[in-house]
Write a protein that holds these residues in place. Structure first.
Motif, PDB file in Angstrom:
ATOM      1  N   LEU A  22      32.215 -18.732  -9.267  1.00 52.02           N
ATOM      2  CA  LEU A  22      32.137 -17.761  -8.050  1.00 52.02           C
ATOM      3  C   LEU A  22      31.678 -16.537  -8.616  1.00 52.02           C
ATOM      4  O   LEU A  22      31.477 -15.734  -7.600  1.00 52.02           O
ATOM      5  CB  LEU A  22      33.468 -18.068  -7.277  1.00 52.02           C
ATOM      6  CG  LEU A  22      33.749 -19.303  -6.668  1.00 52.02           C
ATOM      7  CD1 LEU A  22      35.249 -19.428  -6.274  1.00 52.02           C
ATOM      8  CD2 LEU A  22      33.022 -19.745  -5.560  1.00 52.02           C
ATOM      9  N   ILE A  24      33.510 -14.486  -9.755  1.00 55.80           N
ATOM     10  CA  ILE A  24      34.846 -13.370  -9.704  1.00 55.80           C
ATOM     11  C   ILE A  24      35.365 -13.264 -10.918  1.00 55.80           C
ATOM     12  O   ILE A  24      35.925 -14.196 -11.687  1.00 55.80           O
ATOM     13  CB  ILE A  24      35.970 -14.378  -8.710  1.00 55.80           C
ATOM     14  CG1 ILE A  24      35.272 -14.444  -7.431  1.00 55.80           C
ATOM     15  CG2 ILE A  24      37.162 -13.380  -8.808  1.00 55.80           C
ATOM     16  CD1 ILE A  24      36.119 -15.335  -6.654  1.00 55.80           C
ATOM     17  N   GLU A 187      36.736 -22.970  -2.628  1.00 54.37           N
ATOM     18  CA  GLU A 187      36.104 -21.927  -3.030  1.00 54.37           C
ATOM     19  C   GLU A 187      35.860 -20.435  -2.313  1.00 54.37           C
ATOM     20  O   GLU A 187      36.048 -19.515  -2.601  1.00 54.37           O
ATOM     21  CB  GLU A 187      34.553 -22.031  -3.476  1.00 54.37           C
ATOM     22  CG  GLU A 187      34.620 -23.173  -4.472  1.00 54.37           C
ATOM     23  CD  GLU A 187      33.160 -23.406  -5.230  1.00 54.37           C
ATOM     24  OE1 GLU A 187      32.185 -23.108  -4.394  1.00 54.37           O
ATOM     25  OE2 GLU A 187      33.451 -23.984  -6.039  1.00 54.37           O
ATOM     26  N   THR A 188      35.937 -20.925  -0.682  1.00 54.52           N
ATOM     27  CA  THR A 188      35.806 -19.689   0.393  1.00 54.52           C
ATOM     28  C   THR A 188      37.366 -19.264   0.286  1.00 54.52           C
ATOM     29  O   THR A 188      37.277 -18.020   0.197  1.00 54.52           O
ATOM     30  CB  THR A 188      35.778 -20.291   1.675  1.00 54.52           C
ATOM     31  OG1 THR A 188      34.194 -21.082   1.669  1.00 54.52           O
ATOM     32  CG2 THR A 188      35.692 -19.181   2.722  1.00 54.52           C
ATOM     33  N   THR A 191      37.294 -16.926  -3.063  1.00 55.89           N
ATOM     34  CA  THR A 191      36.377 -15.811  -2.602  1.00 55.89           C
ATOM     35  C   THR A 191      37.300 -14.778  -1.753  1.00 55.89           C
ATOM     36  O   THR A 191      37.167 -13.531  -1.822  1.00 55.89           O
ATOM     37  CB  THR A 191      35.151 -16.026  -2.202  1.00 55.89           C
ATOM     38  OG1 THR A 191      34.515 -16.987  -3.018  1.00 55.89           O
ATOM     39  CG2 THR A 191      34.285 -14.878  -1.734  1.00 55.89           C
ATOM     40  N   SER A 194      39.724 -12.594  -3.346  1.00 58.76           N
ATOM     41  CA  SER A 194      39.316 -11.802  -4.248  1.00 58.76           C
ATOM     42  C   SER A 194      38.829 -10.231  -3.571  1.00 58.76           C
ATOM     43  O   SER A 194      38.650  -9.449  -4.213  1.00 58.76           O
ATOM     44  CB  SER A 194      37.998 -12.194  -5.032  1.00 58.76           C
ATOM     45  OG  SER A 194      36.834 -12.245  -4.260  1.00 58.76           O
TER      46      SER A 194
END
Length: 196
Positions: A22, A24, A187-188, A191, A194
């Motif tokens: 991702l 991050i 994954e959303t 994110t 973060s």
């Protein structure tokens, strides 16, 4: 930048692989001074909550974790550590949430551990679940669950009984499922965290 509290409780490869995928940035926290390098934190964990708490206490990081005021996310056993008590090993935990971690009751219809995909239903508005539809599937592997309490339940699901799939109090968040193994919506969520 995310700091992952590294205390030897389970394999964190899938989490770090997801963060890399991702884009991050992250690093590892092994000492109290390391916390200053990061603006949010993840407490991972798999396996036995009591053993994980013992390992965490051996690091000397518990007072610092309890005093954190930046966004902090516990994943799986990392979420259970945020609660007051676990039936697993009759263990006192961090007590950042005054709720308990309890054992599922096995039955013919519901095998323990609970392993697989379950629908998760947000119960409060929160940026952690932004752009994630109600009833999205997330991946679970656990034998113990966080008791449902509407003060702290951010999202819920059902397996033998309704329980907290995620919790939220001030800057502390926890998810019982594994976002790093939950496809696009997992994954959303990572994110979103973060950016909180």
């Amino acid at each position: 930048m995310i700091g992952i509290v590294y205390y030897g409780a389970g394999n964190i490869f899938s989490l770090t692989a997801a963060l890399k995928r991702l884009g991050i940035p992250y690093g590892m926290i092994t000492r109290e001074e390391d916390f200053e390098q990061y603006n949010r934190y993840i407490i991972p964990g798999v396996g036995h909550a009591g053993a994980a708490m013992n390992k965490l206490e051996q690091t000397g990081l518990v007072p610092k974790i309890k005093a954190l005021n930046k966004p902090t996310l516990g994943i799986c056993v990392g979420m259970q550590l945020l609660t007051a008590y676990s039936e697993e090993g009759d263990s006192k935990l961090l007590d950042l949430f005054p709720i308990n971690t309890l054992k599922f009751t096995s039955s013919a219809d519901h095998k323990v551990p609970h392993t697989g995909w379950n629908r998760v239903y947000p119960e409060k508005e929160n940026p952690l679940f932004q752009n994630i539809p109600d009833g999205s599937h997330f991946y679970f592997v656990h034998s113990y669950f966080i008791e449902y309490n509407n003060l702290y339940t951010l999202s819920s699901t059902t397996y033998t009984n309704k329980f907290s799939a995620s919790i939220w109090r001030d800057n502390f968040y926890g998810v019982q499922f594994h976002p790093e193994k939950s496809g696009a919506y997992g994954e959303t969520l990572l994110t979103n965290f973060s950016k909180i």
